[in-house]
Design an enzyme around this catalytic site. Structure first.
Site, PDB file in Angstrom:
ATOM      1  N   SER A  41      90.634  42.274  -2.018  1.00 43.21           N
ATOM      2  CA  SER A  41      89.189  42.048  -2.012  1.00 43.21           C
ATOM      3  C   SER A  41      88.492  43.046  -2.948  1.00 43.21           C
ATOM      4  CB  SER A  41      88.666  42.126  -0.572  1.00 43.21           C
ATOM      5  OG  SER A  41      87.365  41.615  -0.468  1.00 43.21           O
ATOM      6  N   ASP A 128      91.141  30.921   2.188  1.00 42.70           N
ATOM      7  CA  ASP A 128      90.214  32.031   1.935  1.00 42.70           C
ATOM      8  C   ASP A 128      88.847  31.476   1.535  1.00 42.70           C
ATOM      9  OD1 ASP A 128      88.841  34.318   1.142  1.00 42.70           O
ATOM     10  OD2 ASP A 128      90.603  35.227   0.205  1.00 42.70           O
ATOM     11  N   HIS A 162      90.973  35.219   4.384  1.00 44.66           N
ATOM     12  CA  HIS A 162      90.736  36.413   3.567  1.00 44.66           C
ATOM     13  C   HIS A 162      91.428  37.593   4.238  1.00 44.66           C
ATOM     14  CE1 HIS A 162      88.657  38.608   0.459  1.00 44.66           C
ATOM     15  NE2 HIS A 162      88.186  39.475   1.352  1.00 44.66           N
TER      16      HIS A 162
END
Length: 395
Positions: A41, A128, A162
């Site tokens: 991320s 995600d 995610h």
């Protein structure tokens, strides 16, 4: 809450000082073995920034989990949240490629030939919704402008959201995960290290070690004051790594809301890197961010300019701080400190605990006692080390 306001509200209450943190060991990493970097991320974006800025150090390459191209946000949080995460608009990949070429020519990044000499591993979960698959597609296209196809590997078939997926830690693969880690029966850390450190293998050369000791705490204040970095970092050091027998290095960067302050040591101890590092003689460095309001309440790495406009170049304060940690592990000469720097009126400095007053309008820098003049004057203060302020300039 400043100490002045706290004194009015909580008169007589003094917080206890925490135990001193040990320093990061010096000289236990061999630069000749090369290094690699990875992140998830915001840490994925930061890993790309470190790779392009310091490919001469990260010669083995980069692993990116749920990240995007270098400079995607262009210093704009709206673009960061829009095209660079939700992929609501196309990412201008070709323009970003040309911008990277220009930045490298100006010395703001490493020579791009060094970027192309490393390997790239990309991972994105099929579910995600935070950093959507289109962003990873654009990251692949961006790297293909610099890295030969045979040196780039992708894993895009895991039904994860995610998260940093593991073989045996976290909730089930499809579940929401508070620490952004899911058990998907996939050894992502092993696959990533196998491609980067193991010269393209599916796994690192030596079998992993179960029951590895926990990573060690170290004091990040030796390298940076402020700039969104926490007081404490972590480092995993295999038992046989020493100044006499230095090891290789992997830098692993957590994502937003995934730091020690947010989820404890879950990412550090359970992402899976340490089990492979123990048998393959790899030191794993886990730098840590902290939350700050209002600019960075989720403790993200700076990939859109919330800390400094130079975030994606060699001069980015967070990049410099991480590289100072890397250089310490390599036993290199100490880097110049990355200091917090604030320009404000002396009265503002006083209320922010950066200065004290004599009660008659005179102001002195906290810690150093340096005279700053009168309360209505404006001063630039640098904080180094933590809690000690002096006149200076923002570098």
């Amino acid at each position: 809450m400043t100490r002045h306001l706290a004194a009015w509200l909580l008169a007589g209450v003094v917080p206890c000082a925490g135990a001193a943190l040990p320093p990061l060991p010096a000289g236990i990493v061999d630069p000749a073995q090369g290094a690699s970097v990875s992140g998830i991320s915001s840490g994925g974006y930061m890993a790309v920034q470190l790779h392009f800025a310091h490919a001469e150090t990260f010669t083995l390459g980069v692993g990116v989990v749920a990240g995007g191209p270098l400079g995607c946000a262009e210093g704009d949080v709206a673009k960061a949240l829009g095209r660079c995460m939700a992929h609501e608009q196309p990412i201008p990949v070709e323009a970003l490629v040309q911008r990277a070429r220009s930045a490298a020519q100006q010395g703001q990044l490493a020579p791009l030939s060094q970027v192309g000499a490393g390997r790239v591993y990309l991972f994105g979960g099929t579910r995600d919704e935070t950093v959507r698959p289109g962003v990873m597609n654009d990251l692949r296209a961006f790297y293909r402008a610099f890295v030969p196809a045979e040196r780039l590997r992708e894993r895009r078939d895991v039904p994860a959201g995610h998260s940093f997926v593991t073989e045996d830690f976290g909730p089930t693969c499809a579940a929401e995960s508070a620490n952004f880690m899911n058990d998907c029966d996939v050894d992502l850390a092993g696959e990533l290290l196998g491609h980067l450190v193991g010269s393209g293998q599916a796994r690192p050369p030596r079998p992993r070690v179960e029951g590895t000791p926990a990573a060690q705490a170290f004091d990040q204040r030796a390298f940076v004051t402020g700039h969104g970095l926490a007081t404490e970092g972590r480092v995993f050091i295999p038992a046989d790594c020493s100044r006499e027998k230095p090891c290789g290095l992997h830098v692993a960067l957590h994502g937003c809301r995934q730091s020690l302050g947010a989820i404890g040591s879950d990412f550090v101890d359970h992402a899976g890197f340490n089990r492979w590092a123990a048998s393959n003689r790899l030191v794993v460095l886990y730098p840590q961010t902290e939350s700050s309001s209002p600019g960075n309440p989720r403790g993200c790495w700076d990939w859109w300019g919330h800390d400094d406009a130079r975030y994606a170049t060699r001069q980015g304060p967070q990049l410099r701080a991480v590289m100072a940690m890397v250089h310490r592990l390599q036993g290199a000469p100490a880097d110049a400190p990355v200091a917090a720097c604030t320009t404000a009126s002396n009265w503002t400095h006083y209320w922010a605990d950066r200065a004290t007053t004599d009660g008659f309008g005179g102001v002195r820098a906290a810690g150093s006692g340096e005279s700053l003049g009168w309360w209505w004057q404006t001063t630039t203060l640098r904080e180094w080390p933590a809690g000690e302020f002096r006149r200076g300039s923002c570098d």
